[in-house]
Design a protein around this motif. Structure first.
Motif, mmCIF file in Angstrom:
data_model
loop_
_atom_site.group_PDB
_atom_site.id
_atom_site.type_symbol
_atom_site.label_atom_id
_atom_site.label_comp_id
_atom_site.label_asym_id
_atom_site.label_seq_id
_atom_site.Cartn_x
_atom_site.Cartn_y
_atom_site.Cartn_z
ATOM 1 N N PRO A 117 122.146 48.202 90.747
ATOM 2 C CA PRO A 117 122.272 49.328 91.674
ATOM 3 C C PRO A 117 123.752 49.641 91.875
ATOM 4 O O PRO A 117 124.505 48.806 92.374
ATOM 5 C CB PRO A 117 121.624 48.793 92.956
ATOM 6 N N VAL A 118 124.171 50.824 91.478
ATOM 7 C CA VAL A 118 125.598 51.144 91.470
ATOM 8 C C VAL A 118 126.036 51.779 92.790
ATOM 9 O O VAL A 118 125.237 52.353 93.528
ATOM 10 C CB VAL A 118 125.965 52.075 90.292
ATOM 11 N N VAL A 119 127.343 51.666 93.063
ATOM 12 C CA VAL A 119 127.926 52.303 94.237
ATOM 13 C C VAL A 119 128.143 53.783 93.950
ATOM 14 O O VAL A 119 128.112 54.224 92.790
ATOM 15 C CB VAL A 119 129.271 51.647 94.637
ATOM 16 N N THR A 120 128.373 54.545 94.996
ATOM 17 C CA THR A 120 128.777 55.940 94.874
ATOM 18 C C THR A 120 130.240 56.036 95.290
ATOM 19 O O THR A 120 130.539 55.942 96.484
ATOM 20 C CB THR A 120 127.929 56.859 95.765
ATOM 21 N N PRO A 121 131.163 56.185 94.337
ATOM 22 C CA PRO A 121 132.583 56.265 94.721
ATOM 23 C C PRO A 121 132.891 57.591 95.413
ATOM 24 O O PRO A 121 132.373 58.643 95.037
ATOM 25 C CB PRO A 121 133.316 56.185 93.370
ATOM 26 N N PHE A 122 133.728 57.510 96.436
ATOM 27 C CA PHE A 122 134.167 58.695 97.162
ATOM 28 C C PHE A 122 135.690 58.787 97.138
ATOM 29 O O PHE A 122 136.387 57.762 97.141
ATOM 30 C CB PHE A 122 133.707 58.655 98.624
ATOM 31 N N HIS A 123 136.214 60.016 97.126
ATOM 32 C CA HIS A 123 137.634 60.223 97.363
ATOM 33 C C HIS A 123 137.943 59.917 98.823
ATOM 34 O O HIS A 123 137.038 59.837 99.662
ATOM 35 C CB HIS A 123 138.012 61.674 97.048
ATOM 36 N N ALA A 124 139.221 59.777 99.136
ATOM 37 C CA ALA A 124 139.616 59.453 100.508
ATOM 38 C C ALA A 124 139.108 60.484 101.506
ATOM 39 O O ALA A 124 138.810 60.157 102.660
ATOM 40 C CB ALA A 124 141.138 59.331 100.587
ATOM 41 N N ALA A 125 138.971 61.737 101.077
ATOM 42 C CA ALA A 125 138.493 62.796 101.972
ATOM 43 C C ALA A 125 136.974 62.764 102.145
ATOM 44 O O ALA A 125 136.426 63.466 102.997
ATOM 45 C CB ALA A 125 138.922 64.163 101.453
ATOM 46 N N GLU A 135 134.819 61.366 88.619
ATOM 47 C CA GLU A 135 135.578 60.738 87.526
ATOM 48 C C GLU A 135 135.468 59.214 87.603
ATOM 49 O O GLU A 135 135.218 58.547 86.593
ATOM 50 C CB GLU A 135 137.038 61.173 87.587
ATOM 51 N N SER A 136 135.653 58.664 88.799
ATOM 52 C CA SER A 136 135.499 57.209 88.970
ATOM 53 C C SER A 136 134.077 56.781 88.637
ATOM 54 O O SER A 136 133.849 55.755 87.984
ATOM 55 C CB SER A 136 135.828 56.793 90.406
ATOM 56 N N TYR A 137 133.107 57.564 89.102
ATOM 57 C CA TYR A 137 131.712 57.223 88.875
ATOM 58 C C TYR A 137 131.411 57.136 87.387
ATOM 59 O O TYR A 137 130.798 56.160 86.917
ATOM 60 C CB TYR A 137 130.809 58.268 89.529
ATOM 61 N N GLN A 138 131.851 58.120 86.634
ATOM 62 C CA GLN A 138 131.567 58.134 85.197
ATOM 63 C C GLN A 138 132.233 56.958 84.485
ATOM 64 O O GLN A 138 131.615 56.300 83.638
ATOM 65 C CB GLN A 138 132.037 59.469 84.602
ATOM 66 N N ARG A 139 133.477 56.675 84.834
ATOM 67 C CA ARG A 139 134.199 55.569 84.193
ATOM 68 C C ARG A 139 133.557 54.222 84.518
ATOM 69 O O ARG A 139 133.328 53.400 83.627
ATOM 70 C CB ARG A 139 135.664 55.597 84.647
ATOM 71 N N TYR A 140 133.273 54.037 85.769
ATOM 72 C CA TYR A 140 132.727 52.754 86.238
ATOM 73 C C TYR A 140 131.304 52.515 85.721
ATOM 74 O O TYR A 140 130.981 51.421 85.227
ATOM 75 C CB TYR A 140 132.827 52.741 87.764
ATOM 76 N N VAL A 141 130.451 53.529 85.784
ATOM 77 C CA VAL A 141 129.072 53.358 85.317
ATOM 78 C C VAL A 141 129.056 53.154 83.804
ATOM 79 O O VAL A 141 128.275 52.342 83.288
ATOM 80 C CB VAL A 141 128.197 54.554 85.734
ATOM 81 N N ASN A 142 129.921 53.841 83.098
ATOM 82 C CA ASN A 142 129.992 53.649 81.646
ATOM 83 C C ASN A 142 130.316 52.203 81.300
ATOM 84 O O ASN A 142 129.768 51.629 80.349
ATOM 85 C CB ASN A 142 131.028 54.598 81.045
ATOM 86 N N SER A 170 137.430 48.497 93.708
ATOM 87 C CA SER A 170 138.677 49.246 93.854
ATOM 88 C C SER A 170 139.879 48.365 93.540
ATOM 89 O O SER A 170 140.806 48.788 92.838
ATOM 90 C CB SER A 170 138.778 49.811 95.275
ATOM 91 N N ALA A 171 139.866 47.138 94.027
ATOM 92 C CA ALA A 171 140.978 46.219 93.782
ATOM 93 C C ALA A 171 141.128 45.909 92.297
ATOM 94 O O ALA A 171 142.243 45.670 91.809
ATOM 95 C CB ALA A 171 140.774 44.931 94.569
ATOM 96 N N ARG A 172 140.028 45.939 91.572
ATOM 97 C CA ARG A 172 140.059 45.683 90.132
ATOM 98 C C ARG A 172 140.330 46.951 89.320
ATOM 99 O O ARG A 172 140.363 46.914 88.093
ATOM 100 C CB ARG A 172 138.727 45.068 89.683
ATOM 101 N N THR A 216 136.638 53.895 99.695
ATOM 102 C CA THR A 216 136.176 54.755 100.786
ATOM 103 C C THR A 216 134.657 54.698 100.929
ATOM 104 O O THR A 216 133.915 54.762 99.943
ATOM 105 C CB THR A 216 136.600 56.219 100.534
ATOM 106 N N LEU A 217 134.202 54.589 102.173
ATOM 107 C CA LEU A 217 132.786 54.660 102.504
ATOM 108 C C LEU A 217 132.574 55.822 103.462
ATOM 109 O O LEU A 217 133.521 56.317 104.072
ATOM 110 C CB LEU A 217 132.311 53.361 103.165
ATOM 111 N N ARG A 218 131.340 56.250 103.591
ATOM 112 C CA ARG A 218 131.026 57.305 104.548
ATOM 113 C C ARG A 218 130.560 56.687 105.861
ATOM 114 O O ARG A 218 129.755 55.753 105.870
ATOM 115 C CB ARG A 218 129.939 58.232 103.983
ATOM 116 N N LEU A 219 131.078 57.226 106.951
ATOM 117 C CA LEU A 219 130.645 56.772 108.261
ATOM 118 C C LEU A 219 129.131 56.913 108.402
ATOM 119 O O LEU A 219 128.554 57.860 107.864
ATOM 120 C CB LEU A 219 131.353 57.579 109.346
ATOM 121 N N PRO A 220 128.483 55.955 109.054
ATOM 122 C CA PRO A 220 129.080 54.938 109.917
ATOM 123 C C PRO A 220 129.579 53.682 109.216
ATOM 124 O O PRO A 220 130.032 52.758 109.885
ATOM 125 C CB PRO A 220 127.930 54.589 110.863
ATOM 126 N N MET A 221 129.506 53.617 107.878
ATOM 127 C CA MET A 221 130.068 52.467 107.163
ATOM 128 C C MET A 221 131.587 52.553 107.189
ATOM 129 O O MET A 221 132.157 53.646 107.039
ATOM 130 C CB MET A 221 129.576 52.432 105.716
#
Length: 291
Positions: free
Chosen positions: A13-21, A27-34, A260-262, A269-274
């Motif tokens: 089960p993959v994460v959903t990457p978000f920009h800071a906003a 772009e992150s999603y495609q690279r990471y899932v690949n 992210s660290a890797r 970034t997470l969406r509130l309330p996370m």
């Protein structure tokens, strides 16, 4: 479309990457899932709890499904899309979206917050199954506030178009009882219980921690399946300290921080309330990376 025979092994089960906003970082999603699917996993799960599904709107879900389908176009890896919400009508609409967009199955959670009766849970899954897309039912009482009884799980698994179950019930009781009755396949969703649940009849795992060291989880499954039980146990035990860190605070915050660290995604970034992990857990995960 996903069949019972394809429900085995390691589903990630993959994460959903978000920009800071806060918008989806495609772009992150495609690279990471690949990078994940290069490991020849047995299934990719998009928009599950790990993907912060309660905060992803239906237009964004369409974007994620389309991007995932494109990434998998030359692969035989099935695409499972989380479509379950606490509202049956919304669940049906999202399941129809997944079906119309080429998903192989939908992951449908027990309706959260409302705490329906067992009869209500059964009726919810019956409506979702009527869409016609294969359904993996998802039992997670710790988040939903209510869980399936064994009888309810058996009733749901007997429905047409329901092909399996993700078991996050917190113990091996449900999978043991279902296996004893020869039910459709069950995937373990409690990462720390994965090895034990294989011994109780689980067909594999849908494991958030398999976002990290994906190949190691695949190896554990293959060793166990080949009868190399002690080797599988030893390999699993090596991953336990990391699993404990990844679930020390609410999923997917620790996993996002580590990815992210890797450098696998551009932001944690997470969406509130996370919110992001504590400084104490950052130190522990940082020490793990440094080690």
């Amino acid at each position: 479309m996903l069949t019972e025979e394809q429900i085995y092994g390691i589903y990630v089960p993959v994460v959903t990457p978000f920009h800071a906003a806060g918008e989806i970082d495609l772009e992150s999603y495609q690279r990471y899932v690949n990078n994940i699917i290069k490991n020849s996993i047995h299934g990719l799960v998009v928009n599950g709890t790990t993907g912060e599904s309660p905060t992803v709107n239906i237009q964004e879900l369409q974007t994620l499904v389309d991007a995932s389908r494109e990434l998998l176009k030359s692969s035989s890896i099935p695409l499972v899309v989380g479509t379950g919400t606490n509202d049956t009508a919304s669940t049906v609409a999202r399941t129809e979206l997944a079906a119309n967009s080429g998903a192989d199955a939908a992951l449908v959670v027990v309706p959260y917050y409302s705490r329906p009766s067992q009869e209500g849970i059964i009726a919810h899954f019956r409506k979702a199954a009527e869409v016609g897309l294969p359904i993996i039912a998802y039992d997670i009482p710790g988040r939903a506030g209510v869980g399936m009884s064994v009888d309810t799980a058996r009733t749901i698994l007997e429905m047409n178009n329901v092909v399996g179950l993700k078991d996050c019930s917190g113990s091996p009781v449900l999978v043991s009882e279902l296996s004893r009755h020869g039910s459709k396949p069950v995937l373990c969703g409690d990462d720390l219980n994965f090895f034990d649940m294989l011994g109780c009849g689980a067909a594999g795992g849908m494991l958030a921690s398999a976002n990290v060291h994906t190949a190691s989880y695949l190896s554990i499954y293959e060793q166990y399946r080949a009868g190399q039980v002690e080797a599988a146990r030893a390999a699993f035990d090596q991953l336990v300290p990391l699993m404990k860190l990844l679930f020390k605070e609410s999923n997917p915050a620790p996993i996002k921080w580590l990815l992210s660290a890797r450098g696998e995604i551009s932001s944690d970034t997470l969406r509130l309330p996370m919110t992001s992990i504590s400084s104490a857990l950052r130190e522990e995960l940082g020490a793990y990376l440094a080690g």
